[in-house]
Design an enzyme around this catalytic site. Structure first.
Site, PDB file in Angstrom:
ATOM      1  N   HIS A 176      23.013  -8.158  13.708  1.00 15.27           N
ATOM      2  CA  HIS A 176      23.683  -7.401  12.786  1.00 15.27           C
ATOM      3  C   HIS A 176      24.017  -9.007  11.730  1.00 15.27           C
ATOM      4  O   HIS A 176      24.459  -8.610  10.829  1.00 15.27           O
ATOM      5  CB  HIS A 176      25.092  -7.762  13.991  1.00 15.27           C
ATOM      6  CG  HIS A 176      25.166  -6.960  14.116  1.00 15.27           C
ATOM      7  ND1 HIS A 176      26.149  -6.622  15.896  1.00 15.27           N
ATOM      8  CD2 HIS A 176      25.419  -5.122  14.713  1.00 15.27           C
ATOM      9  CE1 HIS A 176      26.244  -5.686  16.017  1.00 15.27           C
ATOM     10  NE2 HIS A 176      26.003  -4.638  14.465  1.00 15.27           N
TER      11      HIS A 176
ATOM     12  N   ARG B 260      21.253   6.955   4.041  1.00 14.48           N
ATOM     13  CA  ARG B 260      20.955   7.126   5.150  1.00 14.48           C
ATOM     14  C   ARG B 260      22.379   7.443   6.136  1.00 14.48           C
ATOM     15  O   ARG B 260      22.771   6.414   6.375  1.00 14.48           O
ATOM     16  CB  ARG B 260      20.240   6.291   5.163  1.00 14.48           C
ATOM     17  CG  ARG B 260      18.868   6.130   4.454  1.00 14.48           C
ATOM     18  CD  ARG B 260      18.006   4.896   5.017  1.00 14.48           C
ATOM     19  NE  ARG B 260      16.182   5.429   4.461  1.00 14.48           N
ATOM     20  CZ  ARG B 260      15.922   4.636   3.956  1.00 14.48           C
ATOM     21  NH1 ARG B 260      16.869   4.095   2.910  1.00 14.48           N
ATOM     22  NH2 ARG B 260      14.437   5.171   3.385  1.00 14.48           N
TER      23      ARG B 260
ATOM     24  N   GLU C 220       8.065  13.967   5.012  1.00 13.01           N
ATOM     25  CA  GLU C 220       7.272  12.472   6.207  1.00 13.01           C
ATOM     26  C   GLU C 220       6.550  13.264   7.363  1.00 13.01           C
ATOM     27  O   GLU C 220       5.935  12.410   7.782  1.00 13.01           O
ATOM     28  CB  GLU C 220       8.436  11.759   6.767  1.00 13.01           C
ATOM     29  CG  GLU C 220       9.945  12.982   7.045  1.00 13.01           C
ATOM     30  CD  GLU C 220      10.963  11.838   7.395  1.00 13.01           C
ATOM     31  OE1 GLU C 220      10.924  10.591   6.763  1.00 13.01           O
ATOM     32  OE2 GLU C 220      11.712  12.471   7.634  1.00 13.01           O
TER      33      GLU C 220
ATOM     34  N   ASN D  55       7.622   6.583   3.474  1.00 18.25           N
ATOM     35  CA  ASN D  55       7.257   5.608   4.611  1.00 18.25           C
ATOM     36  C   ASN D  55       7.341   6.335   6.268  1.00 18.25           C
ATOM     37  O   ASN D  55       5.784   5.776   6.604  1.00 18.25           O
ATOM     38  CB  ASN D  55       8.440   5.167   4.750  1.00 18.25           C
ATOM     39  CG  ASN D  55      10.065   4.820   3.233  1.00 18.25           C
ATOM     40  OD1 ASN D  55       8.955   4.555   3.137  1.00 18.25           O
ATOM     41  ND2 ASN D  55      10.505   4.794   3.991  1.00 18.25           N
ATOM     42  N   ASP D  56       7.614   7.363   6.444  1.00 17.33           N
ATOM     43  CA  ASP D  56       7.060   8.124   7.873  1.00 17.33           C
ATOM     44  C   ASP D  56       5.910   8.354   7.684  1.00 17.33           C
ATOM     45  O   ASP D  56       4.823   8.409   8.171  1.00 17.33           O
ATOM     46  CB  ASP D  56       8.440   9.041   7.783  1.00 17.33           C
ATOM     47  CG  ASP D  56       9.040   7.941   8.945  1.00 17.33           C
ATOM     48  OD1 ASP D  56       9.281   7.270  10.047  1.00 17.33           O
ATOM     49  OD2 ASP D  56      10.282   8.610   8.876  1.00 17.33           O
TER      50      ASP D  56
ATOM     51  N   ARG E 254       5.180   2.309  11.036  1.00 17.76           N
ATOM     52  CA  ARG E 254       5.428   0.605   9.940  1.00 17.76           C
ATOM     53  C   ARG E 254       5.969  -0.003  10.179  1.00 17.76           C
ATOM     54  O   ARG E 254       6.714  -0.423   9.446  1.00 17.76           O
ATOM     55  CB  ARG E 254       6.357   1.680   9.192  1.00 17.76           C
ATOM     56  CG  ARG E 254       7.501   2.234  10.103  1.00 17.76           C
ATOM     57  CD  ARG E 254       8.463   3.649   9.544  1.00 17.76           C
ATOM     58  NE  ARG E 254       9.458   3.249   8.457  1.00 17.76           N
ATOM     59  CZ  ARG E 254      10.000   3.651   7.857  1.00 17.76           C
ATOM     60  NH1 ARG E 254      10.140   5.549   8.217  1.00 17.76           N
ATOM     61  NH2 ARG E 254      11.809   3.694   7.331  1.00 17.76           N
TER      62      ARG E 254
END
Ligand code: PEP
Ligand code: MG
Length: 536
Positions: free
Chosen positions: A187, A292, A426, A449-450, A460
């Site tokens: 957080h 996302r 991906e 990315n994936d 990653r």
């Protein structure tokens, strides 16, 4: 000069003096008391004060950094009001005849340790919230003012930072954060990013001292101890150059994303919160190519209901005023676990239970999100996109769910809009099946990315294989070319939404491959537009 490689937690560069931060967790020694009733009364008073202060910080966070960050303090209020926390403290005061301060401090340590031992990353992150809550009550008891923090600007160094401490220290007095414990998902890191404060974690802070000169490079996750003049100059030059370029690029805000030969390319943005929509608009984004949605689902104890999701998606669609918004359905699991979806501890989370795999099994969760997406689609140009696809069968099942969600809304007489439907490419399986998959959907979006991690067999998130995780590896470039060709053969559009889409060194190659849309982080929009406009 010594250079320490840590983990990137928040982008940006800062140079300044270290301030070892101790304010977050006052250590309280056990102290015997005679008057137990007085301690109980003091505890109750401090709890009320802490509640008021937390409510104030919540409102402040709402105003300054947005809902997602503010929810951290909402969650802390729940911890503060937790019955077992309260019982533990009362029993400690009465049973052991100790001071209220010590009882509260012990409760923070006790419940913090329980949360810290949980397998779930989100629950572990709560450990700091728990300690933060206890620390706040202790400060109330000891009348320690939170405003007693430094007036000067420093690079704050601490073994760990709590979200409350980040919020309390604010934006103005902190140049950067260096911490030993933490993660990109913690957080405190989320808050630092929202506040645009550079941060590096994973650094052994024992070698840092008050007043020591350091340079923090949040982009590379590097800290320079007593940086030499040349390094400082290099970093400051980077900051200056960055500022100069950003200013110059503002002229491109309303410009077209078109090559010198007149070929038009779409330029969209990736976002992960409703607050970022403004940055998309401010930087001339032509749409949102990847929302996302999991950010709505993480860092909380309960799943967001349909109404909350619908309101958020609708707000984003309305803000974009008819420009396209691609909502990616929930991609939790892997490195993004959610505490309310209990999952077995996995040997290989990235290869495990995540994304569409979870959604297809938790049908109600999936249908709830799809209904919210469809309802929001009545207020803008909304598309839906499914992540982590590996087979035609998965796409068909997801489409069936979309159909069912539509039928449910229809039956209930709730209005909804039309959505385009696409998938993320991906996984290597999706690349190999691109021709078959293209017949099922309206668009593809390539998640490099994936795709890079699954193709090169390199996590990653693992710094040890950073060299292997080569985003521009020839295998990846070939795969992208293949996917673009397969999409166009089927007459559908294709975008790139992985980080590679924001890498200007390969923009030209992608344009020449025929990439229809680039979807990049809002701060990259104008840089990519500038690059595309220079391509012949
Ligand atoms: C990707 O994998 O490239 C992608 C865009 O999705 P995420 O980074 O959210 O996994
Ligand atoms: Mg992905």
């Amino acid at each position: 000069m010594k250079q320490v490689q840590g983990i990137q937690a928040s982008e940006g560069i800062a140079i300044g003096k270290v301030k070892i931060y101790q304010g977050a967790q006052p250590v309280v020694e056990p102290q015997r008391v005679q008057d137990v009733r007085k301690e109980l009364a003091l505890y109750e008073f401090a709890c009320r004060e802490a509640t008021l202060e937390l409510e104030r910080v919540y409102r402040q966070a709402m105003g300054e950094v947005g809902k997602q960050a503010a929810e951290i303090f909402e969650a802390q209020l729940i911890l503060l009001q937790d019955a077992s926390f309260d019982r533990y403290i009362r029993e400690k005061i009465i049973g052991e005849q100790v001071s209220a301060s010590y009882a509260v401090y012990s409760a923070g340590e006790h419940f913090g340790a329980i949360l810290g031992a949980m397998p779930d990353e989100t629950a572990r992150a709560r450990r700091m919230d728990m300690k933060d809550v206890a620390g706040r009550v202790v400060r109330m008891l000891e009348q320690r003012s939170q405003e007693e923090t430094e007036q000067e600007c420093y690079v704050i160094v601490s073994r760990e930072m709590t979200p409350g401490a980040v919020m309390t220290l604010g934006k103005d007095k902190v140049l950067a954060y260096i911490t030993q414990n933490g993660s990109y998902q913690s957080h405190a890191a989320i808050l630092a990013r929202s506040m645009e404060i550079p941060a590096v974690t994973g650094v052994d802070v024992s070698t840092l001292e008050d007043g020591m000169e350091v340079a923090v490079d949040g982009e590379q996750g590097v800290v320079y101890l007593q940086p030499d003049e040349a390094t400082c100059k290099e970093l400051l030059d980077r900051v200056e150059e960055q500022k100069r370029l950003e200013k110059a690029r503002k002229a491109l805000i309303g410009a077209q994303t078109v090559t010198l030969s007149g070929h038009k390319v779409g330029l969209y943005a990736n976002i992960g919160s409703r607050e970022e929509v403004q940055a998309v608009i401010d930087n001339g984004g032509e749409g949102i190519g990847l929302l996302r949605t999991e950010f709505l689902f993480l860092g909380r104890s309960q799943m967001p209901e349909e109404e909350e999701q619908y309101r958020t998606y609708r707000y984003i669609a309305e803000q974009m005023q008819g420009k396209k918004v691609v909502l990616r359905t929930l991609d939790i699991g892997g490195d993004k676990p959610a505490s309310y979806l209990p999952m077995e501890q996995e040997e290989n989370p990235a290869l495990g239970y995540r994304g569409i795999r979870i959604c297809l099994q938790h049908r109600e969760l999936f249908l709830t999100q799809l209904r919210a997406v469809l309802r929001a689609a009545a207020y803008g140009q909304v598309a839906v996109m499914f992540p982590m696809i590996t087979s035609v069968d998965e796409v068909r099942k997801a489409k069936e769910c979309l159909k069912e969600a539509r039928e449910q809304l229809q039956a209930a007489g709730v209005s909804y809009g039309q959505v385009q439907m696409g998938i993320m490419i991906e996984t290597p399986a999706a690349v190999m099946l691109a021709e078959e998959l293209a017949k099922e959907v309206d668009f593809f979006s390539i998640g490099t990315n994936d795709l890079t991690q699954y193709t090169l067999a390199a996590d990653r998130q693992n710094p040890a294989v950073r060299q292997v995780y080569d985003t521009r590896h020839p295998a990846i470039m070939k795969m992208i070319e293949h996917v673009v060709a397969a999409a166009h053969k089927a007459g559908i559009t294709v975008s790139i939404c992985g980080e590679l889409g924001g890498d200007v060194t390969v923009t030209e190659q992608f344009v020449h491959m025929g990439m229809d849309i680039f979807s990049v982080s809002p701060v990259k929009l104008l840089e990519i537009r500038e690059r595309i406009r220079s391509i012949s």
